[in-house]
Motif scaffolding. Structure first.
Motif, PDB file in Angstrom:
ATOM      1  N   GLN A   1       7.554  -6.797 -73.411  1.00 15.09           N
ATOM      2  CA  GLN A   1       9.021  -6.840 -73.414  1.00 15.09           C
ATOM      3  C   GLN A   1       9.548  -7.699 -74.558  1.00 15.09           C
ATOM      4  O   GLN A   1      10.481  -7.291 -75.272  1.00 15.09           O
ATOM      5  CB  GLN A   1       9.531  -7.382 -72.080  1.00 15.09           C
ATOM      6  CG  GLN A   1      11.056  -7.475 -72.018  1.00 15.09           C
ATOM      7  CD  GLN A   1      11.545  -7.868 -70.646  1.00 15.09           C
ATOM      8  OE1 GLN A   1      11.172  -7.258 -69.646  1.00 15.09           O
ATOM      9  NE2 GLN A   1      12.394  -8.889 -70.574  1.00 15.09           N
ATOM     10  N   VAL A   2       8.982  -8.881 -74.757  1.00 15.88           N
ATOM     11  CA  VAL A   2       9.448  -9.775 -75.820  1.00 15.88           C
ATOM     12  C   VAL A   2       9.257  -9.136 -77.192  1.00 15.88           C
ATOM     13  O   VAL A   2      10.159  -9.166 -78.043  1.00 15.88           O
ATOM     14  CB  VAL A   2       8.718 -11.131 -75.737  1.00 15.88           C
ATOM     15  CG1 VAL A   2       8.988 -11.968 -76.979  1.00 15.88           C
ATOM     16  CG2 VAL A   2       9.147 -11.889 -74.501  1.00 15.88           C
ATOM     17  N   ALA A   3       8.083  -8.544 -77.423  1.00 12.79           N
ATOM     18  CA  ALA A   3       7.792  -7.963 -78.741  1.00 12.79           C
ATOM     19  C   ALA A   3       8.725  -6.789 -79.050  1.00 12.79           C
ATOM     20  O   ALA A   3       9.289  -6.694 -80.156  1.00 12.79           O
ATOM     21  CB  ALA A   3       6.337  -7.518 -78.799  1.00 12.79           C
ATOM     22  N   LEU A   4       8.905  -5.878 -78.090  1.00 10.36           N
ATOM     23  CA  LEU A   4       9.762  -4.712 -78.332  1.00 10.36           C
ATOM     24  C   LEU A   4      11.221  -5.117 -78.504  1.00 10.36           C
ATOM     25  O   LEU A   4      11.930  -4.579 -79.365  1.00 10.36           O
ATOM     26  CB  LEU A   4       9.621  -3.720 -77.186  1.00 10.36           C
ATOM     27  CG  LEU A   4       8.335  -2.884 -77.169  1.00 10.36           C
ATOM     28  CD1 LEU A   4       8.308  -1.979 -75.940  1.00 10.36           C
ATOM     29  CD2 LEU A   4       8.223  -2.042 -78.433  1.00 10.36           C
ATOM     30  N   CYS A   5      11.689  -6.055 -77.690  1.00 12.21           N
ATOM     31  CA  CYS A   5      13.076  -6.514 -77.830  1.00 12.21           C
ATOM     32  C   CYS A   5      13.308  -7.155 -79.191  1.00 12.21           C
ATOM     33  O   CYS A   5      14.323  -6.889 -79.857  1.00 12.21           O
ATOM     34  CB  CYS A   5      13.418  -7.502 -76.721  1.00 12.21           C
ATOM     35  SG  CYS A   5      13.709  -6.747 -75.099  1.00 12.21           S
ATOM     36  N   ALA A   6      12.366  -8.006 -79.637  1.00  7.84           N
ATOM     37  CA  ALA A   6      12.520  -8.658 -80.941  1.00  7.84           C
ATOM     38  C   ALA A   6      12.555  -7.630 -82.063  1.00  7.84           C
ATOM     39  O   ALA A   6      13.376  -7.724 -83.001  1.00  7.84           O
ATOM     40  CB  ALA A   6      11.378  -9.650 -81.161  1.00  7.84           C
ATOM     41  N   LEU A   7      11.696  -6.628 -81.986  1.00  8.69           N
ATOM     42  CA  LEU A   7      11.640  -5.599 -83.035  1.00  8.69           C
ATOM     43  C   LEU A   7      12.935  -4.797 -83.100  1.00  8.69           C
ATOM     44  O   LEU A   7      13.525  -4.620 -84.182  1.00  8.69           O
ATOM     45  CB  LEU A   7      10.452  -4.671 -82.753  1.00  8.69           C
ATOM     46  CG  LEU A   7      10.251  -3.513 -83.746  1.00  8.69           C
ATOM     47  CD1 LEU A   7       9.940  -4.062 -85.132  1.00  8.69           C
ATOM     48  CD2 LEU A   7       9.145  -2.588 -83.265  1.00  8.69           C
ATOM     49  N   LEU A   8      13.418  -4.326 -81.953  1.00 12.25           N
ATOM     50  CA  LEU A   8      14.604  -3.463 -81.951  1.00 12.25           C
ATOM     51  C   LEU A   8      15.887  -4.242 -82.218  1.00 12.25           C
ATOM     52  O   LEU A   8      16.806  -3.721 -82.871  1.00 12.25           O
ATOM     53  CB  LEU A   8      14.698  -2.715 -80.623  1.00 12.25           C
ATOM     54  CG  LEU A   8      13.585  -1.682 -80.388  1.00 12.25           C
ATOM     55  CD1 LEU A   8      13.782  -0.966 -79.068  1.00 12.25           C
ATOM     56  CD2 LEU A   8      13.551  -0.655 -81.508  1.00 12.25           C
ATOM     57  N   LEU A   9      15.985  -5.480 -81.744  1.00 14.87           N
ATOM     58  CA  LEU A   9      17.173  -6.276 -82.030  1.00 14.87           C
ATOM     59  C   LEU A   9      17.226  -6.677 -83.504  1.00 14.87           C
ATOM     60  O   LEU A   9      18.318  -6.773 -84.085  1.00 14.87           O
ATOM     61  CB  LEU A   9      17.213  -7.522 -81.135  1.00 14.87           C
ATOM     62  CG  LEU A   9      17.427  -7.254 -79.634  1.00 14.87           C
ATOM     63  CD1 LEU A   9      17.448  -8.558 -78.857  1.00 14.87           C
ATOM     64  CD2 LEU A   9      18.703  -6.478 -79.391  1.00 14.87           C
TER      65      LEU A   9
END
Length: 593
Positions: A97-105
């Motif tokens: 969750q943290v990795a995907l959120c950081a990438l897309l944001l």
């Protein structure tokens, strides 16, 4: 004439306490939660409201100790074995969750025309959900210990720990940003080593020093010294971690985990809790006061756009990741709404980025406003979610319906009573079939490898599918009295030879169950009340034979009253027992015993 002396200015303290006392209960009463009340009160008394306090930053530094103490108490509840049991959520769900959120944001910032480095800092800061807000909301809803609450806690732990590599990345990105103050692109291995040594040192101290320390203090039998020692441990561990370049909250959490197996755990929690509550409320007040309305007025369109964009993108990612890890549809929606906002650790990341020149002071103010506005929006979104939840049925996705079940005992209703009855039967080796209409309970039971089928016991087709005609006994444990009576009537009409045992909510319900044909019923408070009365008599010095005789007399009187009511239909409003525990002619309608 005595020299004129100037006392302490108590107005700021009174303003803070008064705002908290008025706003938090008011907002909680109208269903918006105490967190939003604190934030609104902070705006009202801050520099852009009544101006009773002009320097929210100084208050915020002190109030951050509330978050620190909150993490310490959470650590006390997180035994190492429990953390290990959550390893899948922490190292799987949380990291994904943290990795995907950081990438897309980060992508949101890049697509709207900002360079990669500032976009990454802005997006990564928004990834760090507000631990204080989410924990407070979970606590208010009493969901902290529930499986879905534990999954949220696991993700929050990952996000809190993520501040360390994110700060390292800020230092690494600074040299490639034009105009930054960094002079070298080399990774600061020394800082990383210091951080690791700090963690190791705190673990060793917690393992070998803290228990002997509290054992020594407990021998003094001075309550105030134990409280002082508890505060010293919390603040000391936070300070040590801060010296090592890490998060104060992480230090407090680690200290709590190390003391979670201690015999002094409950005493420590009781000592720290009052300070935690006051300081956490003060933290939210300070966050509200920190909201620069001037920056919002000048950049309101940009701020609203990024609040909406970041929260929507983050919520979508959280929802998809939750579904990927097999959460139910509604749990995924709840998690997305709970965790869609930015958090307090973003302020730390943005301050570090400002110090290295990645973002300007104006950009820092805008990003801070985005975080605070998102924090203020969250309680409103959760209140809206609750309205929706009350008006739509829970999804039955993934919930199995009964079909040709073959248990020799059918249990209808899997609440508190049904769960205990099932344990008794399973211990004896019986094969049980369980049906219930509470989807959330069914999903929770499935998480503990307990098979409960979705089915309404008032429907004959469901009873056939659940194997009622093949059962050796049927136990009715549903909460609603009317439903239980209808179920018993239906079963005895269709399967008259099968024993039916039912839970009664009160005396009137017991009479209804007898009339419906139940072979056995038990009032949920009657037997426990008899045991409580028995223990009270024993504590007062009565002999065991005398106690047993009294309890038996009370039980016989109760049975006679039931017989009288069944024969004569007596529902007069007179007491159940007289002062001398002698029989009376009638009982109150729907008596609670």
């Amino acid at each position: 004439m005595a020299a004129e002396s100037h006392g302490i200015d108590l107005l700021p303290v009174i303003a803070l306490l008064g705002a908290a006392v008025v706003a938090a209960p008011l907002f909680k009463r109208i269903g918006l939660g105490s967190v939003l009340g604190y934030l609104a009160a902070g705006i009202a008394i801050g520099p852009f409201g009544l101006r009773l306090l002009q320097e929210p930053s100084s208050i915020l530094h002190v109030a951050e100790l509330g978050v620190v103490m909150f993490l310490f108490i959470i650590g006390l509840e997180m035994r190492p074995s429990r953390l290990w049991g959550l390893r899948r959520e922490i190292f799987g769900l949380g990291i994904v969750q943290v990795a995907l959120c950081a990438l897309l944001l980060t992508g949101v910032g890049v697509l709207t025309g900002f360079p990669v480095a500032p976009s990454f800092v802005a997006g990564a800061g928004f990834v760090l959900t507000s631990t204080a807000i989410v924990m407070q909301l979970l606590e208010e809803r009493r969901e902290m210990a529930a499986p879905k609450g534990q999954r949220i806690v696991s993700i929050l732990l990952v996000e809190d720990m993520a501040i360390v590599p994110l700060l390292a990345l800020v230092a690494f990105l600074a040299p490639i940003v034009p105009g930054s103050v960094a002079a070298s692109g080399a990774i600061d291995w020394l800082s990383i080593a210091i951080g690791l040594v700090t963690i190791a040192g705190l673990v060793l101290a917690g393992r070998y020093l803290l228990n002997p320390l509290f054992g020594l203090i407990a021998g003094v039998e001075a309550r105030e010294v134990m409280t002082a020692a508890a505060l010293m441990v919390v603040l000391g561990s936070a300070y040590v971690m801060q010296l090592g370049g890490l998060s104060m909250a992480m230090g407090a959490f680690l200290a709590g985990v190390l003391l979670s197996e201690s015999t002094f755990r409950h005493q420590l929690e009781a000592d720290v809790e009052p300070f935690r509550g006051i300081l956490l409320g003060l933290f939210f007040l300070a966050v509200g006061m920190s909201l620069d309305l001037g920056v919002i007025a000048r950049n309101w369109a940009m701020i609203l756009f990024y609040v909406a964009a970041y929260m929507v993108v983050k919520a979508i990612v959280i929802y998809l990741v939750a579904r990927l890890f097999r959460a139910s549809n509604w749990e995924a929606i709840e998690r997305a709404v709970f965790m869609a906002q930015g958090g307090e650790f973003a302020f730390v990341l943005y301050a570090a980025a400002l110090g290295t020149g990645i973002i300007s002071s104006e950009e820092n103010a805008i990003l801070t406003a985005i975080i605070i506005v998102s924090m203020m929006v969250t309680p409103l979104l959760i209140a809206a979610l609750r309205l929706v939840e009350r008006n739509i049925p829970l999804s039955t996705d993934g919930v199995e319906r009964p079909e040709n079940l073959s248990g020799n005992v059918l249990i209808i209703g899997f609440g508190r009573v049904g769960q205990i009855v099932s344990q008794v039967l399973l211990t004896r080796g019986h094969v049980i079939s369980i049906i219930d209409t509470d989807v959330e309970m069914i999903n929770t039971a499935r998480e503990f490898d307990f098979k409960v089928y979705y089915g309404d016991g008032k429907r004959l087709d469901i009873l056939h599918a659940a194997g009622a005609e093949r059962a050796s006994a049927i136990v009715v444990c549903v909460d609603k009295a009317d439903d239980a009576t209808k179920i018993v009537e239906l079963i005895k009409a269709e399967f008259p030879l099968i024993p039916v045992l039912a839970r009664a909510s009160d005396r009137r319900h017991a009479l209804d169950l007898i009339t419906a044909g139940a072979d056995f019923h038990i009032r949920e408070t009657f037997e426990s009340s008899l045991v409580l009365g028995q223990k009270a008599l024993e504590a007062l010095g009565a002999d065991l034979p005398e106690v047993a005789e009294i309890i038996e007399k009370v039980r016989q009187r109760d049975e006679k009253r039931l017989e009288l009511e069944l024969v004569g239909g007596l529902y007069a409003g007179r007491p159940l027992f007289s002062g001398k525990l002698e029989p009376v002619e009638a009982v109150p309608p729907g008596g609670s015993a």
